[in-house]
Write a protein that holds these residues in place. Sequence first.
Motif, PDB file in Angstrom:
ATOM      1  N   ASP A   1      -8.203   2.313   0.176  1.00  0.00           N
ATOM      2  CA  ASP A   1      -7.063   2.290  -0.742  1.00  0.00           C
ATOM      3  C   ASP A   1      -6.073   1.187  -0.405  1.00  0.00           C
ATOM      4  N   LYS A   2      -6.181   0.608   0.792  1.00  0.00           N
ATOM      5  CA  LYS A   2      -5.198  -0.378   1.221  1.00  0.00           C
ATOM      6  C   LYS A   2      -5.153  -1.562   0.259  1.00  0.00           C
ATOM      7  N   ARG A   3      -3.944  -1.981  -0.030  1.00  0.00           N
ATOM      8  CA  ARG A   3      -3.768  -3.111  -0.938  1.00  0.00           C
ATOM      9  C   ARG A   3      -3.351  -4.346  -0.166  1.00  0.00           C
ATOM     10  N   SER A   4      -3.727  -5.499  -0.663  1.00  0.00           N
ATOM     11  CA  SER A   4      -3.248  -6.755  -0.107  1.00  0.00           C
ATOM     12  C   SER A   4      -2.848  -7.648  -1.259  1.00  0.00           C
ATOM     13  N   ASN A   5      -2.014  -8.614  -0.977  1.00  0.00           N
ATOM     14  CA  ASN A   5      -1.543  -9.490  -2.033  1.00  0.00           C
ATOM     15  C   ASN A   5      -2.685 -10.362  -2.549  1.00  0.00           C
ATOM     16  N   PRO A   6      -2.878 -10.427  -3.876  1.00  0.00           N
ATOM     17  CA  PRO A   6      -3.991 -11.196  -4.430  1.00  0.00           C
ATOM     18  C   PRO A   6      -3.914 -12.671  -4.090  1.00  0.00           C
ATOM     19  N   THR A   7      -2.703 -13.183  -3.890  1.00  0.00           N
ATOM     20  CA  THR A   7      -2.569 -14.598  -3.558  1.00  0.00           C
ATOM     21  C   THR A   7      -3.208 -14.905  -2.212  1.00  0.00           C
ATOM     22  N   VAL A   8      -3.115 -13.945  -1.263  1.00  0.00           N
ATOM     23  CA  VAL A   8      -3.723 -14.158   0.048  1.00  0.00           C
ATOM     24  C   VAL A   8      -5.244 -14.079  -0.058  1.00  0.00           C
ATOM     25  N   ARG A   9      -5.731 -13.126  -0.860  1.00  0.00           N
ATOM     26  CA  ARG A   9      -7.172 -12.968  -0.990  1.00  0.00           C
ATOM     27  C   ARG A   9      -7.812 -14.201  -1.637  1.00  0.00           C
ATOM     28  N   SER A  10      -7.128 -14.776  -2.619  1.00  0.00           N
ATOM     29  CA  SER A  10      -7.731 -15.873  -3.370  1.00  0.00           C
ATOM     30  C   SER A  10      -7.442 -17.242  -2.778  1.00  0.00           C
ATOM     31  N   GLY A  11      -6.479 -17.295  -1.826  1.00  0.00           N
ATOM     32  CA  GLY A  11      -6.125 -18.592  -1.260  1.00  0.00           C
ATOM     33  C   GLY A  11      -5.469 -19.479  -2.285  1.00  0.00           C
TER      34      GLY A  11
ATOM     35  N   LEU B   1       0.189   0.676  10.191  1.00  0.00           N
ATOM     36  CA  LEU B   1      -0.725   0.191   9.158  1.00  0.00           C
ATOM     37  C   LEU B   1      -2.168   0.342   9.587  1.00  0.00           C
ATOM     38  N   GLU B   2      -2.458   0.065  10.866  1.00  0.00           N
ATOM     39  CA  GLU B   2      -3.831   0.159  11.350  1.00  0.00           C
ATOM     40  C   GLU B   2      -4.356   1.599  11.313  1.00  0.00           C
ATOM     41  N   ASN B   3      -3.480   2.557  11.121  1.00  0.00           N
ATOM     42  CA  ASN B   3      -3.911   3.938  10.958  1.00  0.00           C
ATOM     43  C   ASN B   3      -3.155   4.558   9.797  1.00  0.00           C
TER      44      ASN B   3
ATOM     45  N   ALA C   1       3.366  15.900   5.744  1.00  0.00           N
ATOM     46  CA  ALA C   1       3.805  17.070   6.508  1.00  0.00           C
ATOM     47  C   ALA C   1       5.316  17.077   6.704  1.00  0.00           C
ATOM     48  N   VAL C   2       5.888  15.894   6.909  1.00  0.00           N
ATOM     49  CA  VAL C   2       7.330  15.796   7.152  1.00  0.00           C
ATOM     50  C   VAL C   2       8.122  15.950   5.860  1.00  0.00           C
ATOM     51  N   TYR C   3       7.602  15.415   4.765  1.00  0.00           N
ATOM     52  CA  TYR C   3       8.278  15.490   3.476  1.00  0.00           C
ATOM     53  C   TYR C   3       7.459  16.348   2.509  1.00  0.00           C
ATOM     54  N   PRO C   4       7.798  17.609   2.352  1.00  0.00           N
ATOM     55  CA  PRO C   4       7.039  18.487   1.451  1.00  0.00           C
ATOM     56  C   PRO C   4       6.927  17.962   0.024  1.00  0.00           C
ATOM     57  N   ALA C   5       7.872  17.129  -0.405  1.00  0.00           N
ATOM     58  CA  ALA C   5       7.792  16.560  -1.753  1.00  0.00           C
ATOM     59  C   ALA C   5       6.563  15.679  -1.905  1.00  0.00           C
ATOM     60  N   LEU C   6       5.985  15.239  -0.785  1.00  0.00           N
ATOM     61  CA  LEU C   6       4.797  14.383  -0.816  1.00  0.00           C
ATOM     62  C   LEU C   6       3.535  15.158  -0.465  1.00  0.00           C
ATOM     63  N   ALA C   7       3.663  16.474  -0.291  1.00  0.00           N
ATOM     64  CA  ALA C   7       2.579  17.269   0.288  1.00  0.00           C
ATOM     65  C   ALA C   7       1.306  17.254  -0.543  1.00  0.00           C
ATOM     66  N   ASP C   8       1.396  17.110  -1.857  1.00  0.00           N
ATOM     67  CA  ASP C   8       0.221  17.173  -2.718  1.00  0.00           C
ATOM     68  C   ASP C   8      -0.483  15.830  -2.888  1.00  0.00           C
ATOM     69  N   LYS C   9       0.046  14.802  -2.236  1.00  0.00           N
ATOM     70  CA  LYS C   9      -0.574  13.493  -2.397  1.00  0.00           C
ATOM     71  C   LYS C   9      -1.804  13.356  -1.485  1.00  0.00           C
ATOM     72  N   ARG C  10      -2.847  12.761  -2.027  1.00  0.00           N
ATOM     73  CA  ARG C  10      -4.046  12.508  -1.232  1.00  0.00           C
ATOM     74  C   ARG C  10      -3.770  11.389  -0.230  1.00  0.00           C
ATOM     75  N   PRO C  11      -4.137  11.575   1.053  1.00  0.00           N
ATOM     76  CA  PRO C  11      -3.881  10.531   2.048  1.00  0.00           C
ATOM     77  C   PRO C  11      -4.556   9.218   1.689  1.00  0.00           C
ATOM     78  N   ILE C  12      -3.935   8.119   2.068  1.00  0.00           N
ATOM     79  CA  ILE C  12      -4.534   6.804   1.865  1.00  0.00           C
ATOM     80  C   ILE C  12      -5.722   6.659   2.811  1.00  0.00           C
ATOM     81  N   THR C  13      -6.792   6.083   2.329  1.00  0.00           N
ATOM     82  CA  THR C  13      -7.916   5.724   3.183  1.00  0.00           C
ATOM     83  C   THR C  13      -7.957   4.212   3.316  1.00  0.00           C
ATOM     84  N   GLN C  14      -8.828   3.736   4.184  1.00  0.00           N
ATOM     85  CA  GLN C  14      -8.934   2.296   4.381  1.00  0.00           C
ATOM     86  C   GLN C  14      -9.301   1.586   3.075  1.00  0.00           C
TER      87      GLN C  14
ATOM     88  N   SER D   1       0.830  -1.207   0.000  1.00  0.00           N
ATOM     89  CA  SER D   1       0.000   0.000   0.000  1.00  0.00           C
ATOM     90  C   SER D   1       0.862   1.253   0.000  1.00  0.00           C
ATOM     91  N   MET D   2       1.940   1.230   0.780  1.00  0.00           N
ATOM     92  CA  MET D   2       2.791   2.417   0.897  1.00  0.00           C
ATOM     93  C   MET D   2       3.533   2.697  -0.408  1.00  0.00           C
TER      94      MET D   2
END
Length: 382
Positions: free
Chosen positions: A314-324, A287-289, A299-312, A74-75
């Motif tokens: 947007d979180k990604r997980s590996n497709p192999t785990v989701r599909s078993g 990760l939980e937040n 806020a710490v890295y101005p180069a990232l300042a224009d990026k929209r924050p991740i929401t719940q 996700s990051m």
Amino acid sequence: KREGKGRMREKKGWRRQGLRCVVLCVATIVLVGMVGRGRGVVENDGTGEREAYCAEGSGPFIHYVRIGKAGSSSMVSWLLRNDGTAHLPSMYVKDSESVLTLEEEKAQLGKIVSQVASKNERLVRNGFLRVGRGDGRESSVSLWQYISLLARSIGLFTPPAQPLRTAASTIVVYQHAFYPNYSRHGYDQPSLFTMMRDPVRRYLSQYNYWRTLGGEFGTRVRGPEGRSLDDCVQQSDSDTVFSCPTPNYMTAYLCGNGPPCKLPPDRASLDLAKHNLMHHFDVVGILENITLTTRVLSAVYPALADKRPITQNDKRSNPTVRSGAGGFTISKPTESQLRRIKSLNSYDITLYKLARKKLQQQAKKCGVLGSALDQLSWSTII
């Protein structure tokens, strides 16, 4: 006799003047330190207090230390996402998930520095990246840098944060590797950040993920060599067992390479990991937040300042785990297994609690702890 008294008065005068100079220098350093401290939030990690600046990251580039199964997919997706600004240069570096010797670490970091320099020459041209001279001598520093380093080394003050470079001169390196100590090999330490996850959930996620992999490793893990979850949780926290997650895995990442770090970690590894977490990482996300984490990073890295924050969402997980994949069925752990996992990962739990406190304090300082949803919630299985 009068000449002797005159010489004595002259000596006393020189002594007084010298004492005044010393007092003035100390007062100046303390005053600058007070000005710097006024911008921070005091954190206490049990080994002393330090300042948590909202904009402390000022290294020659950003190095994301990716801890396995702690939200790294996700990051990375968020870091590389183009939210209407210039695309942030990035560089994937070959993973190294083991404790390296100091010589191995030096060789690895030397390659990273060379790759960064070749990918973004502006960093070198502007003097942001100090490469070792190669002749055994240290690079020269300015008088102010020397005074700042000297004052900081004896604990008189923490210099105020320096402004970061723009996105055009910022590059992000991301890698699954233990804490990289660039400074002990003659390089400027980059801006470091990492992500942590509920240690019990991270342990279970890694156990399940391995059993959904393809290739030789996945086949072996699902075969006779593979251990059941019940077998894995019975291992000692000082042992590594094939197909079982390493106990206190995040502690090993935060400790780094060379002595006293080891895998699995011991108490000395925990102490150094705690110090690194509090003093050498600009941000330690949770990760939980993850929404609050990305707000703090922006806020710490101005180069990232224009990026929209991740929401719940947007979180990604590996497709192999989701599909078993691989025919592996993910089962719910028993209460007994959960208790044993917590016992195996007690060092990770200690660091996780420390990291959540640091993130919340940093968010307050940065002014991004705005809504009730941003308050850290610990209704987890810890």
